[in-house]
Motif scaffolding. Structure first.
Motif, PDB file in Angstrom:
ATOM      1  N   PHE A   9       0.838  -1.209   0.000  1.00  0.00           N
ATOM      2  CA  PHE A   9       0.000   0.000   0.000  1.00  0.00           C
ATOM      3  C   PHE A   9       0.872   1.259   0.000  1.00  0.00           C
ATOM      4  CE2 PHE A   9       0.770   1.074   4.451  1.00  0.00           C
ATOM      5  CZ  PHE A   9       1.184  -0.154   4.972  1.00  0.00           C
ATOM      6  N   THR A  10       0.287   2.354  -0.440  1.00  0.00           N
ATOM      7  CA  THR A  10       1.014   3.636  -0.389  1.00  0.00           C
ATOM      8  C   THR A  10       0.477   4.444   0.799  1.00  0.00           C
ATOM      9  OG1 THR A  10      -0.545   4.505  -1.999  1.00  0.00           O
ATOM     10  CG2 THR A  10       1.606   3.839  -2.835  1.00  0.00           C
ATOM     11  N   VAL A  11       1.402   5.078   1.475  1.00  0.00           N
ATOM     12  CA  VAL A  11       1.034   5.819   2.686  1.00  0.00           C
ATOM     13  C   VAL A  11       0.543   7.215   2.298  1.00  0.00           C
ATOM     14  CG1 VAL A  11       1.879   6.702   4.893  1.00  0.00           C
ATOM     15  CG2 VAL A  11       2.725   4.524   3.986  1.00  0.00           C
ATOM     16  N   HIS A  12      -0.622   7.548   2.799  1.00  0.00           N
ATOM     17  CA  HIS A  12      -1.233   8.844   2.495  1.00  0.00           C
ATOM     18  C   HIS A  12      -0.386   9.967   3.074  1.00  0.00           C
ATOM     19  CE1 HIS A  12      -4.388  11.669   1.551  1.00  0.00           C
ATOM     20  NE2 HIS A  12      -4.389  12.102   2.820  1.00  0.00           N
ATOM     21  N   GLY A  13       0.000  10.922   2.222  1.00  0.00           N
ATOM     22  CA  GLY A  13       0.766  12.070   2.684  1.00  0.00           C
ATOM     23  C   GLY A  13       2.248  11.815   2.850  1.00  0.00           C
ATOM     24  N   ALA A  14       2.716  10.645   2.425  1.00  0.00           N
ATOM     25  CA  ALA A  14       4.148  10.345   2.549  1.00  0.00           C
ATOM     26  C   ALA A  14       4.951  11.155   1.546  1.00  0.00           C
ATOM     27  CB  ALA A  14       4.383   8.858   2.310  1.00  0.00           C
ATOM     28  N   GLU A  15       6.238  11.310   1.857  1.00  0.00           N
ATOM     29  CA  GLU A  15       7.082  12.104   0.972  1.00  0.00           C
ATOM     30  C   GLU A  15       7.328  11.412  -0.366  1.00  0.00           C
ATOM     31  OE1 GLU A  15      10.604  13.095   3.110  1.00  0.00           O
ATOM     32  OE2 GLU A  15       9.504  14.273   4.588  1.00  0.00           O
ATOM     33  N   THR A  16       7.397  10.102  -0.336  1.00  0.00           N
ATOM     34  CA  THR A  16       7.643   9.365  -1.595  1.00  0.00           C
ATOM     35  C   THR A  16       6.416   8.525  -1.945  1.00  0.00           C
ATOM     36  OG1 THR A  16       8.473   7.436  -0.486  1.00  0.00           O
ATOM     37  CG2 THR A  16      10.092   9.124  -1.035  1.00  0.00           C
ATOM     38  N   ASP A  17       6.417   8.100  -3.227  1.00  0.00           N
ATOM     39  CA  ASP A  17       5.327   7.216  -3.686  1.00  0.00           C
ATOM     40  C   ASP A  17       5.658   5.744  -3.496  1.00  0.00           C
ATOM     41  OD1 ASP A  17       3.832   9.313  -4.405  1.00  0.00           O
ATOM     42  OD2 ASP A  17       4.496   9.341  -6.511  1.00  0.00           O
ATOM     43  N   MET A  18       6.789   5.497  -2.881  1.00  0.00           N
ATOM     44  CA  MET A  18       7.214   4.088  -2.708  1.00  0.00           C
ATOM     45  C   MET A  18       6.201   3.344  -1.839  1.00  0.00           C
ATOM     46  SD  MET A  18       9.978   3.231  -4.240  1.00  0.00           S
ATOM     47  CE  MET A  18      10.767   1.954  -3.310  1.00  0.00           C
TER      48      MET A  18
ATOM     49  N   GLU B 258      -8.634  -1.388   8.266  1.00  0.00           N
ATOM     50  CA  GLU B 258      -7.924  -0.335   9.001  1.00  0.00           C
ATOM     51  C   GLU B 258      -7.159   0.581   8.062  1.00  0.00           C
ATOM     52  OE1 GLU B 258      -5.330  -1.828  12.034  1.00  0.00           O
ATOM     53  OE2 GLU B 258      -7.018  -2.535  13.235  1.00  0.00           O
ATOM     54  N   LEU B 259      -6.488  -0.037   7.100  1.00  0.00           N
ATOM     55  CA  LEU B 259      -5.697   0.753   6.142  1.00  0.00           C
ATOM     56  C   LEU B 259      -6.613   1.671   5.330  1.00  0.00           C
ATOM     57  CD1 LEU B 259      -3.197  -1.980   4.867  1.00  0.00           C
ATOM     58  CD2 LEU B 259      -2.596   0.085   6.130  1.00  0.00           C
ATOM     59  N   ARG B 260      -7.742   1.143   4.912  1.00  0.00           N
ATOM     60  CA  ARG B 260      -8.682   1.944   4.123  1.00  0.00           C
ATOM     61  C   ARG B 260      -9.230   3.104   4.980  1.00  0.00           C
ATOM     62  NH1 ARG B 260     -11.662  -2.903   0.953  1.00  0.00           N
ATOM     63  NH2 ARG B 260     -10.271  -2.931  -0.867  1.00  0.00           N
ATOM     64  N   LYS B 261      -9.491   2.738   6.224  1.00  0.00           N
ATOM     65  CA  LYS B 261     -10.026   3.738   7.134  1.00  0.00           C
ATOM     66  C   LYS B 261      -9.048   4.891   7.317  1.00  0.00           C
ATOM     67  CE  LYS B 261     -11.710   3.475  11.761  1.00  0.00           C
ATOM     68  NZ  LYS B 261     -11.943   2.528  12.863  1.00  0.00           N
ATOM     69  N   ASN B 262      -7.768   4.539   7.297  1.00  0.00           N
ATOM     70  CA  ASN B 262      -6.720   5.561   7.444  1.00  0.00           C
ATOM     71  C   ASN B 262      -6.407   6.273   6.134  1.00  0.00           C
ATOM     72  OD1 ASN B 262      -6.508   4.891  10.108  1.00  0.00           O
ATOM     73  ND2 ASN B 262      -4.831   3.449   9.781  1.00  0.00           N
ATOM     74  N   GLY B 263      -7.156   5.905   5.106  1.00  0.00           N
ATOM     75  CA  GLY B 263      -6.973   6.577   3.815  1.00  0.00           C
ATOM     76  C   GLY B 263      -5.807   6.069   3.006  1.00  0.00           C
ATOM     77  N   GLN B 264      -5.275   4.930   3.383  1.00  0.00           N
ATOM     78  CA  GLN B 264      -4.158   4.359   2.604  1.00  0.00           C
ATOM     79  C   GLN B 264      -4.703   3.722   1.325  1.00  0.00           C
ATOM     80  OE1 GLN B 264      -1.943   5.549   4.123  1.00  0.00           O
ATOM     81  NE2 GLN B 264      -1.612   4.862   6.213  1.00  0.00           N
TER      82      GLN B 264
END
Lengths: 251, 140, 316
Positions: free
Chosen positions: C259-268, C285-291
Motif C-alpha cells: 500500500f502507499t502511505v497517504h501524505g508520505a514524501e515518496t510514492d514508494m 484499518e488501512l482503508r479507514k486511514n486513507g491508505q
C-alpha cells in the motif's frame, strides 16, 4: 546387432591402445621366433619340435590374452563409471556383454592369426614344410581362446581381477586333465571327483598339437565338431556370465 | 526352489561331460581293450613309463608299431616334450589325444558325443538366457 | 509466482485430466512403494537407502527431485533406469519395466559426474551413441547438438583433455541426441560455472517446451525454483513432501499487503505481512486511514526455507 557391433568396434579401438595386450603379443612372437633358433633334437625332429612348441605357445598365448584382455574390462568400466551411461540408455546388459566380448574376441583372433603366420614363417625359414592342418589347428586354438575369454568375462562379474586370473588358469589346467587323471587327485572320492570333472569343460578336444607335430592326418569333421563343441561351451559360459551380470546392481 | 534349479543345472552340465581324453578303457570296445590288456605287463598306459630301452625292431606293446632307433633315443631323453617321448612315423597312431583319430569305433563315439554335448550346451545357454531375462523383468 | 508457470500448471492439469480419462497408467515415471536396501559387511548388516517411496512424474512437466546428501536421490534414479533392482516395490516407465528396449529408446540420461572412455572425441562418441541407438543423424546435426551445449570448438578434441564441466556438457549433448521424451538428470549442473548453468537451464526449458518431460535431481535450489513445476523432497530415503512449487512455496496463512502511505514524501509502496485471520481487519484499518491498497498476495517462502523445513522434520 548394429548396437552390438558398434560397441564391439569401440571396444576393439579401446583395447588396441592398451600396452598390456601389445606386451603379451610381442612376448609370444619373440618366443615363436626364438623357437626357430633352437636346434631341436636333430634335423629330423626339428619341424616336430617347432610345431609342438609353437602350437603350445599359441595356446598359452590365447590364455594370457584372454586374461589380459577381459579380466579388467568390466571392473574398470564399473570403477570409472563409464558403464552407467552405456547401460542406462543405449545398450542392454546383453548388448554390453556381447559388444565387449566381440571386441576382445577380434583382438584375440588378430593375435592368433599373426601367431600362426609367424609360426609358418619360422617353419619356412628353417626349410620345413607347413602342415596343412596348421591353420585349422590355430583356428581351434582360437576357439579355445574365445572360450577362455567367456570364462574370464564370467569370473569378472563376480570376482576381482586379481582373483579372476588364477581362477581362469585353474580352470584351464583342470579342464586339460583326463577323467582318470582328475580322479587320481582324490582317489578316495571317485564318484564325487568324476562328477566334478564332468562339470568342467573338456579342453583336451583342442589339443591336436601332438598329432600335427607327428604328421597324423586329422579328419576335417573333427575340426568342425571340436569348434562346434568349443563355441557351444563359449555360448553357455556367456549365458552364465549374462545371468550373473543381470542380477548385479550397478551402484 | 533356488537350490533345485542349481541341482538341475549341475546334472545337465555333467551330461555334457565329453570324455575325449586318454581314458581309452572308458570308451573303447572290449575287443580293443582285450588287445591292450594282453600287453599290460610290459607297457603301462601313461607316457611317463617309457623308461625302457627298445631294440631297433621292437614292437610297441600298445600300438603295435615298429619303432626305430630314434624312438630309443627319445625315451632316454629327459629334457624333451611329453609328446616327443614316444615318437612314431608320420601317420602312425601315437599315445595321447590323437589315439582316436584312426580308430573307427572311437571316431564314431567321439563325433556323436561332441554333437550331443554341443546341443545340450546350446539348449542350456538358451534356457539360462530366457530364465535370467524373465527374472530381470519380474524384479524390475 | 510467475504467470508462465501458472499457465503451464493449468495446461498440465488439463493434460493430466485427459490422461487420466484415456490411460491412467501411461505416465512417464511411476514409482510405487519403492524400497532399496544395500547389504554391507558380507551381508551381516544392511542400509536402507530408499524407503516406501511413491511418486510419479507427469507428462510434460519438470519435476525437481530434492534432498540432502544421502537422501536416496541417486539410488532412486538408478532404480528408475534399471541400474539397480528394487528390494521391493515397483518402478514403471510408461507402464513398462525400466530396462526394456522400448523404454530406453525414449529416455535421455545425464549422470552425476559423468565419465566416458577418454580416447574418443565428442564427435566420435556422438557417432557411436547414435549408431547404438539406431538414430539417423548427420554429422552436421551432431555438431549442432554439441554447439547447443557449448562444445562446438571441442568436437575433435579427445575427452581425456576435458574438464568435469565439459564432460557434463557432453553428457547433456548425448542425452539430447535422440530428442528424448523423458530427460533424467542427476545433478547436471554440479560442476558448472554460473554462465554454463544458465545455458543448461535454457536447454532444459527448450527441451521442456518441445514436449519432453524433465526429471531433475539437483542440490541447487535456486535452479529448481526457477524452472521446476513440481518438486519431491526426500530425506533419509523417505519422501517428506511433494507438490506444485506454487503450493509448496506459499505459506499457509501469511499474506502481504502492499500500500502507499497517504501524505508520505515518496510514492514508494510499503508492505505489511499479516495472517489470514487478521487480513480483513488490516485491510479495513488501512482503508479507514486513507491508505491506498495496491496489492494483496500470499507470502511465498524460498525453496531453501521449504527444503530445510521439510528435511529437518519441520523443526525450522
Amino acid at each position: 546387432m548394429k548396437p552390438v557391433m558398434t560397441f564391439a568396434l569401440m571396444t576393439l579401438r579401446n583395447l588396441l591402445r592398451r600396452r598390456t595386450i601389445w606386451g603379451i603379443s610381442i612376448v609370444i612372437l619373440l618366443a615363436l621366433f626364438g623357437l626357430g633358433q633352437i636346434p631341436g633334437y636333430g634335423i629330423s625332429n626339428e619341424g616336430r619340435f617347432i610345431l609342438d612348441f609353437g602350437l603350445f605357445g599359441l595356446e598359452i598365448g590365447a590364455l594370457l590374452l584372454a586374461i589380459g584382455l577381459a579380466a579388467n574390462i568390466y571392473p574398470r568400466d564399473k570403477e570409472q563409471k563409464t558403464v552407467m551411461p552405456l547401460i542406462a540408455v543405449p545398450l542392454s546388459r546383453g548388448q554390453y556383454l556381447m559388444g565387449r566380448f566381440i571386441g576382445a574376441a577380434m583382438v584375440q583372433a588378430a593375435a592368433m592369426l599373426v601367431g600362426c603366420i609367424g609360426l609358418m614363417v619360422i617353419l619356412l625359414m628353417n626349410g620345413l614344410n607347413i602342415p596343412v592342418d596348421l591353420f585349422p589347428a590355430t583356428c581351434l586354438l582360437l576357439v579355445e581362446g574365445w572360450f577362455l575369454l567367456a570364462v574370464v568375462f564370467f569370473f569378472s562379474f563376480w570376482t576381482s581381477p586379481p582373483l579372476n586370473a588364477p581362477l581362469t588358469v585353474l580352470l584351464f589346467i583342470l579342464s586339460q586333465m583326463s577323467v582318470s587323471g582328475f580322479i587320481n587327485i582324490l582317489p578316495g572320492a571317485q564318484g564325487f571327483m568324476r562328477f566334478l570333472r564332468l562339470l568342467l569343460p573338456h579342453m583336451d578336444v583342442f589339443h591336436i598339437k601332438d598329432p600335427i607335430a607327428h604328421g597324423v592326418g586329422i579328419p576335417g569333421i573333427y575340426f568342425l565338431l571340436a569348434a562346434l563343441y568349443g563355441l557351444a561351451y563359449m555360448a553357455f559360459m556367456l549365458s552364465l556370465a549374462l545371468a550373473v551380470f543381470r542380477s548385479r546392481d550397478l551402484k | 526352489m533356488k537350490y533345485l534349479k542349481l541341482v538341475i543345472l549341475l546334472i545337465l552340465i555333467s551330461l555334457t561331460g565329453c570324455r575325449i581324453d586318454y581314458d581309452i578303457e572308458e570308451v573303447a570296445t572290449p575287443e580293443y581293450l582285450g588287445e591292450i590288456h594282453e600287453h599290460d605287463n610290459v607297457h603301462a598306459e601313461t607316457e611317463d613309463n617309457h623308461e625302457h630301452v627298445t631294440d631297433e625292431t621292437e614292437v610297441c606293446p600298445v600300438c603295435g608299431d615298429i619303432h626305430d632307433q630314434e624312438h630309443v633315443n627319445e625315451h632316454d631323453s629327459t629334457t624333451i616334450s611329453a609328446s616327443s617321448r614316444h615318437v612314431h612315423d608320420a601317420g602312425e597312431r601315437n599315445h595321447g589325444t590323437e589315439w582316436f583319430f584312426n580308430q573307427p569305433w572311437a571316431a564314431k563315439f567321439i563325433w556323436g558325443k561332441m554333437i550331443r554335448d554341443s546341443i545340450i550346451l546350446i539348449i542350456l545357454a538358451v534356457a539360462i538366457l530366457l530364465a535370467s531375462r524373465f527374472r530381470l523383468r519380474k524384479k524390475r | 509466482m510467475n504467470i508462465a508457470r501458472l499457465v503451464k500448471n493449468i495446461k498440465l492439469a488439463i493434460v493430466e485430466k485427459d490422461g487420466k480419462e484415456s490411460n491412467m497408467t501411461d505416465v512417464p515415471v511411476k514409482v510405487d512403494n519403492l524400497e532399496k536396501t544395500f547389504r554391507k559387511s558380507l551381508g551381516f548388516s544392511s542400509f536402507k537407502a530408499v524407503d516406501s517411496l511413491s511418486f510419479q512424474v507427469n507428462n510434460g512437466e519438470i519435476l525437481g527431485f530434492l534432498g540432502p546428501n544421502g537422501a536416496g536421490k541417486t539410488t532412486t534414479i538408478k532404480c528408475i533406469l534399471g541400474l539397480l533392482k528394487p528390494t521391493s516395490g515397483n518402478v514403471l516407465l510408461w507402464n513398462d519395466f525400466p530396462a526394456s528396449g522400448s523404454v530406453r529408446m525414449r529416455i535421455g540420461y545425464v549422470p552425476e559426474n559423468p565419465d566416458y572412455e577418454d580416447i574418443f572425441t565428442p564427435l566420435e562418441f556422438m557417432t557411436m551413441f547414435s549408431s547404438m541407438r539406431k538414430l539417423d543423424i548427420s554429422k552436421d546435426q551432431m555438431i549442432s547438438i554439441l554447439g547447443r551445449v557449448g562444445l562446438e570448438e571441442w568436437v575433435n578434441v579427445r575427452i581425456r583433455n576435458f574438464s568435469k564441466g565439459m564432460k557434463q556438457r557432453m553428457s547433456l549433448s548425448l542425452a539430447l541426441q535422440s530428442k528424448p521424451e523423458l530427460l533424467i538428470m542427476d545433478e547436471p549442473t554440479g560442476g558448472l560455472d554460473p554462465a554454463a548453468r544458465k545455458e543448461f537451464r535454457d536447454v532444459i526449458l527448450e527441451e521442456n517446451s518441445r514436449g519432453a518431460t524433465i526429471f531433475l535431481s539437483s542440490h541447487l535450489l535456486s535452479e529448481v525454483e526457477t524452472i521446476c513445476d513440481r518438486a519431491v523432497i526426500l530425506a533419509k530415503g523417505k519422501k517428506v513432501t511433494e507438490g506444485n512449487l506454487d503450493d509448496l512455496l506459499r505459506t499457509e496463512d501469511m499474506f502481504s499487503i502492499s500500500f502507499t502511505v497517504h501524505g508520505a514524501e515518496t510514492d514508494m509502496p510499503e508492505n505489511k505481512k499479516v495472517t489470514s485471520a487478521d487480513l480483513q481487519k488490516t485491510i479495513d484499518e488501512l482503508r479507514k486511514n486513507g491508505q491506498n491498497i495496491l496489492e494483496v498476495k500470499p507470502v511465498y517462502r524460498s525453496l531453501e526455507e521449504v527444503f530445510l523445513s521439510a528435511t529437518s522434520g519441520g523443526k525450522l
